[in-house]
Design a protein around this motif. Structure first.
Motif, PDB file in Angstrom:
ATOM      1  N   TYR A 214     -10.444  14.958   1.498  1.00  0.00           N
ATOM      2  CA  TYR A 214      -9.140  14.964   0.800  1.00  0.00           C
ATOM      3  C   TYR A 214      -8.528  13.573   0.686  1.00  0.00           C
ATOM      4  O   TYR A 214      -7.353  13.438   0.356  1.00  0.00           O
ATOM      5  N   ALA A 215      -9.338  12.543   0.960  1.00  0.00           N
ATOM      6  CA  ALA A 215      -8.794  11.172   1.019  1.00  0.00           C
ATOM      7  C   ALA A 215      -8.125  10.733  -0.279  1.00  0.00           C
ATOM      8  O   ALA A 215      -7.256   9.867  -0.268  1.00  0.00           O
ATOM      9  N   GLU A 216      -8.535  11.318  -1.396  1.00  0.00           N
ATOM     10  CA  GLU A 216      -8.002  10.851  -2.674  1.00  0.00           C
ATOM     11  C   GLU A 216      -6.873  11.706  -3.226  1.00  0.00           C
ATOM     12  O   GLU A 216      -6.347  11.444  -4.292  1.00  0.00           O
ATOM     13  N   VAL A 217      -6.511  12.763  -2.506  1.00  0.00           N
ATOM     14  CA  VAL A 217      -5.408  13.621  -2.937  1.00  0.00           C
ATOM     15  C   VAL A 217      -4.247  13.351  -1.981  1.00  0.00           C
ATOM     16  O   VAL A 217      -4.243  13.840  -0.859  1.00  0.00           O
ATOM     17  N   TYR A 218      -3.304  12.533  -2.431  1.00  0.00           N
ATOM     18  CA  TYR A 218      -2.184  12.187  -1.564  1.00  0.00           C
ATOM     19  C   TYR A 218      -0.937  11.988  -2.410  1.00  0.00           C
ATOM     20  O   TYR A 218      -1.014  11.812  -3.638  1.00  0.00           O
ATOM     21  N   VAL A 219       0.211  12.016  -1.745  1.00  0.00           N
ATOM     22  CA  VAL A 219       1.465  11.940  -2.496  1.00  0.00           C
ATOM     23  C   VAL A 219       1.905  10.481  -2.632  1.00  0.00           C
ATOM     24  O   VAL A 219       2.205  10.018  -3.731  1.00  0.00           O
ATOM     25  N   ASP A 220       1.945   9.737  -1.521  1.00  0.00           N
ATOM     26  CA  ASP A 220       2.470   8.365  -1.564  1.00  0.00           C
ATOM     27  C   ASP A 220       1.400   7.301  -1.354  1.00  0.00           C
ATOM     28  O   ASP A 220       0.982   6.628  -2.269  1.00  0.00           O
ATOM     29  N   ARG A 221       0.979   7.192  -0.067  1.00  0.00           N
ATOM     30  CA  ARG A 221       0.102   6.079   0.300  1.00  0.00           C
ATOM     31  C   ARG A 221      -1.334   6.551   0.473  1.00  0.00           C
ATOM     32  O   ARG A 221      -1.556   7.635   1.022  1.00  0.00           O
ATOM     33  N   PRO A 222      -2.310   5.738   0.051  1.00  0.00           N
ATOM     34  CA  PRO A 222      -3.708   6.132   0.292  1.00  0.00           C
ATOM     35  C   PRO A 222      -3.980   6.234   1.790  1.00  0.00           C
ATOM     36  O   PRO A 222      -3.706   5.280   2.531  1.00  0.00           O
ATOM     37  N   PRO A 223      -4.460   7.368   2.261  1.00  0.00           N
ATOM     38  CA  PRO A 223      -4.737   7.505   3.699  1.00  0.00           C
ATOM     39  C   PRO A 223      -5.806   6.505   4.148  1.00  0.00           C
ATOM     40  O   PRO A 223      -6.770   6.276   3.419  1.00  0.00           O
ATOM     41  N   PRO A 224      -5.629   5.907   5.331  1.00  0.00           N
ATOM     42  CA  PRO A 224      -6.701   5.046   5.854  1.00  0.00           C
ATOM     43  C   PRO A 224      -7.904   5.897   6.246  1.00  0.00           C
ATOM     44  O   PRO A 224      -7.797   7.123   6.331  1.00  0.00           O
ATOM     45  N   GLY A 225      -9.033   5.251   6.486  1.00  0.00           N
ATOM     46  CA  GLY A 225     -10.232   6.020   6.832  1.00  0.00           C
ATOM     47  C   GLY A 225     -10.967   5.404   8.003  1.00  0.00           C
ATOM     48  O   GLY A 225     -10.643   4.305   8.470  1.00  0.00           O
ATOM     49  N   ALA A 226     -11.987   6.127   8.471  1.00  0.00           N
ATOM     50  CA  ALA A 226     -12.701   5.690   9.671  1.00  0.00           C
ATOM     51  C   ALA A 226     -13.542   4.433   9.425  1.00  0.00           C
ATOM     52  O   ALA A 226     -13.770   3.653  10.352  1.00  0.00           O
ATOM     53  N   MET A 227     -13.988   4.213   8.179  1.00  0.00           N
ATOM     54  CA  MET A 227     -14.727   2.964   7.923  1.00  0.00           C
ATOM     55  C   MET A 227     -13.790   1.764   8.070  1.00  0.00           C
ATOM     56  O   MET A 227     -14.174   0.694   8.540  1.00  0.00           O
ATOM     57  N   GLU A 228     -12.532   1.978   7.657  1.00  0.00           N
ATOM     58  CA  GLU A 228     -11.525   0.920   7.794  1.00  0.00           C
ATOM     59  C   GLU A 228     -11.284   0.628   9.285  1.00  0.00           C
ATOM     60  O   GLU A 228     -11.143  -0.528   9.691  1.00  0.00           O
ATOM     61  N   ALA A 229     -11.229   1.699  10.073  1.00  0.00           N
ATOM     62  CA  ALA A 229     -11.032   1.518  11.516  1.00  0.00           C
ATOM     63  C   ALA A 229     -12.223   0.760  12.105  1.00  0.00           C
ATOM     64  O   ALA A 229     -12.048  -0.121  12.958  1.00  0.00           O
ATOM     65  N   CYS A 230     -13.433   1.066  11.647  1.00  0.00           N
ATOM     66  CA  CYS A 230     -14.618   0.339  12.133  1.00  0.00           C
ATOM     67  C   CYS A 230     -14.504  -1.141  11.775  1.00  0.00           C
ATOM     68  O   CYS A 230     -14.851  -2.009  12.584  1.00  0.00           O
ATOM     69  N   ALA A 231     -14.019  -1.415  10.564  1.00  0.00           N
ATOM     70  CA  ALA A 231     -13.867  -2.818  10.153  1.00  0.00           C
ATOM     71  C   ALA A 231     -12.913  -3.525  11.099  1.00  0.00           C
ATOM     72  O   ALA A 231     -13.169  -4.651  11.532  1.00  0.00           O
ATOM     73  N   GLU A 300      -6.639   9.254 -10.579  1.00  0.00           N
ATOM     74  CA  GLU A 300      -5.180   9.043 -10.636  1.00  0.00           C
ATOM     75  C   GLU A 300      -4.505  10.162 -11.429  1.00  0.00           C
ATOM     76  O   GLU A 300      -3.437  10.646 -11.040  1.00  0.00           O
ATOM     77  N   ALA A 301      -5.136  10.596 -12.521  1.00  0.00           N
ATOM     78  CA  ALA A 301      -4.542  11.657 -13.347  1.00  0.00           C
ATOM     79  C   ALA A 301      -4.447  12.956 -12.531  1.00  0.00           C
ATOM     80  O   ALA A 301      -3.414  13.652 -12.558  1.00  0.00           O
ATOM     81  N   SER A 302      -5.477  13.264 -11.789  1.00  0.00           N
ATOM     82  CA  SER A 302      -5.466  14.495 -11.010  1.00  0.00           C
ATOM     83  C   SER A 302      -4.437  14.400  -9.878  1.00  0.00           C
ATOM     84  O   SER A 302      -3.701  15.356  -9.597  1.00  0.00           O
ATOM     85  N   ARG A 303      -4.379  13.214  -9.253  1.00  0.00           N
ATOM     86  CA  ARG A 303      -3.417  13.006  -8.160  1.00  0.00           C
ATOM     87  C   ARG A 303      -1.984  13.205  -8.666  1.00  0.00           C
ATOM     88  O   ARG A 303      -1.143  13.795  -7.997  1.00  0.00           O
ATOM     89  N   ALA A 304      -1.731  12.738  -9.902  1.00  0.00           N
ATOM     90  CA  ALA A 304      -0.376  12.884 -10.474  1.00  0.00           C
ATOM     91  C   ALA A 304      -0.033  14.362 -10.643  1.00  0.00           C
ATOM     92  O   ALA A 304       1.112  14.774 -10.421  1.00  0.00           O
ATOM     93  N   LEU A 305      -1.024  15.176 -11.010  1.00  0.00           N
ATOM     94  CA  LEU A 305      -0.772  16.620 -11.158  1.00  0.00           C
ATOM     95  C   LEU A 305      -0.442  17.245  -9.804  1.00  0.00           C
ATOM     96  O   LEU A 305       0.463  18.073  -9.686  1.00  0.00           O
ATOM     97  N   TYR A 306      -1.189  16.862  -8.767  1.00  0.00           N
ATOM     98  CA  TYR A 306      -0.884  17.395  -7.425  1.00  0.00           C
ATOM     99  C   TYR A 306       0.514  16.949  -6.987  1.00  0.00           C
ATOM    100  O   TYR A 306       1.278  17.724  -6.417  1.00  0.00           O
TER     101      TYR A 306
END
Ligand SMILES: Cc1ncc(COP(=O)(O)O)c(C=O)c1O
Length: 398
Positions: A214-231, A300-306
């Motif tokens: 669900y990382a790409e379905v969000y209202v405001d900010r892009p959720p961070p992810g575990a690869m980012e934490a590894c970085a 982005e179009a789908s996210r705007a609908l959600y």
């Protein structure tokens, strides 16, 4: 007749809901509204379907199980861009593996995690957030691991409570499932949480399986992810696997296209496992998938609908049912009291089908179910149907 010696398979929440509502009919003349399943209903991107049609003759041959180099590169590029990863961190050939949807792949990931049992004390265990997406418990039970249900109720901020695991339990873990953004609650694990979990995994030698579908379905900010934490922890992906899917990102659940990425030793074994017992994504789908990972406009179009539907829900329900705006995902997690009775009433009195939180959770040691008082409501239909469904929920459970 073969006798089963294994523990009974846990029934999926959908089977349980079906059994609950069997023989119950919505009132005559009321059109049913289905908000119980996270089945994306926004239109799939037309360009992807065109790519499939163009490449259709390739259905006539076996596709590479490890994915085409183009698809692996498109995925690695996307991960790098999406999670601000350093240029050299992910090698498409070593860190990334396209898979035919992630439900089955998370199951297979657990199988790999179970193989690393060297020198562990006690029976193998797997940590599962409670409430949870049903695949995780099914995997643990099938593989004979003890499911350790980690509370993720309101008191824990809806994230699995890492302090609930003592050292002895951590020492027995082979895998820890995390879903972020979480199905069903919609909360997001922040980077400090992810870093702590990864450190624990490395210290106690278990694998972190992070479901980020669900990382790409969000209202405001892009959720961070575990690869980012590894970085942030230095760039090593040891003991971490993330799972992403085009089912939710691109409204293509029928494509069966996603990927697993992370620890190169696990990715290598994953490919070996898939080569003997898995299926490849058909090549026309791989070609279209590469194009989809390289396109953000449709996402982005789908996210705007959600977003429109979540804002509608906030206006309609904002002061009721303990409403909170999810940080990600496509669900509302509404506090309604007895969730099984509420789901039955909503179907019988208003023709709205929703998922009782009870069916997405297991009993805690004190006998209570962390999802018992909540309903999961999937905001998947169009805006008008969603408005009608939410209105009926408010009127019925008032
Ligand atoms: C949390 C979660 N993970 C995984 C999946 C399945 O993803 P896929 O379609 O890639 O198998 C779903 C689908 O509902 C889901 O909700």
């Amino acid at each position: 007749m073969l006798e089963s010696v294994a523990a009974p398979m846990p029934e999926s929440c959908f089977r349980r809901l079906h059994a609950l509502l069997e023989g119950v009919e919505p009132p005559p003349g009321v059109a049913p509204i289905h908000l119980h399943v996270g089945d994306p209903q926004h239109a799939p991107p037309a360009f992807a379907l065109e790519r499939v049609a163009e490449a259709a003759p390739r259905f006539g041959r076996y596709a590479p199980t490890g994915g085409t180099p183009e698809l692996r590169t498109a995925i690695a590029d996307w991960l790098r861009w999406r999670y601000h990863l350093p240029q050299g961190m992910l090698d498409p050939a070593r860190h990334v593996l396209p898979v035919a949807g992630i439900r089955e792949s998370m199951f297979l990931g657990t199988l790999l995690a179970m193989r690393d049992g060297s020198g562990r004390p006690g029976p193998a265990a797997m940590a599962i957030p409670n409430p949870f997406y049903h695949c995780y418990l099914g995997a643990a039970v099938t593989l004979g691991a003890e499911p350790v249900m980690v509370p993720a109720g309101r008191e824990q901020g809806f994230l699995p409570d890492l302090d609930a695991l003592d050292r002895a339990t951590l020492g027995r873990l082979r895998a820890f499932f995390l879903c972020s953004p979480a199905n069903p609650q919609g909360v997001v694990a922040g980077l400090p949480y992810l870093e702590r979990l990864i450190r624990l995994a490395r210290e106690h030698r278990f694998v972190v399986l992070v479901d980020e579908c669900y990382a790409e379905v969000y209202v405001d900010r892009p959720p961070p992810g575990a690869m980012e934490a590894c970085a942030r922890l230095g760039g090593d992906t040891d003991r971490v696997l993330v799972f992403h899917s085009l089912s939710k990102r691109s409204n293509l659940p029928g494509f069966r296209s996603g990927f697993v990425a992370g620890d190169p030793a696990l990715v290598r074994d994953f490919l070996a496992l898939r080569e003997v017992g898995g299926v490849a994504i058909p090549e026309p789908i791989q070609i279209a998938s590469a194009a989809l990972w390289r396109d953000e406009a449709h996402v982005e179009a789908s996210r705007a609908l959600y977003r429109e539907k979540f804002e509608l829900a906030a206006r309609m329900l904002g002061n009721r049912f303990g409403f909170f705006m999810p940080e990600g995902g496509m669900f509302l997690w509404l506090e309604v009291g007895d969730s099984v009775e509420a789901a039955r009433r909503l179907w019988a009195e208003a023709g709205v089908r929703v998922m009782p939180g009870r069916y997405m959770s297991e009993a805690s040691p004190d006998g209570t179910y962390p999802g018992d008082d909540f309903l999961r409501v999937a905001l998947v239909p169009d805006l008008d149907t969603t408005r009608e469904g939410l209105g009926r929920i408010a009127a019925t459970l008032g």
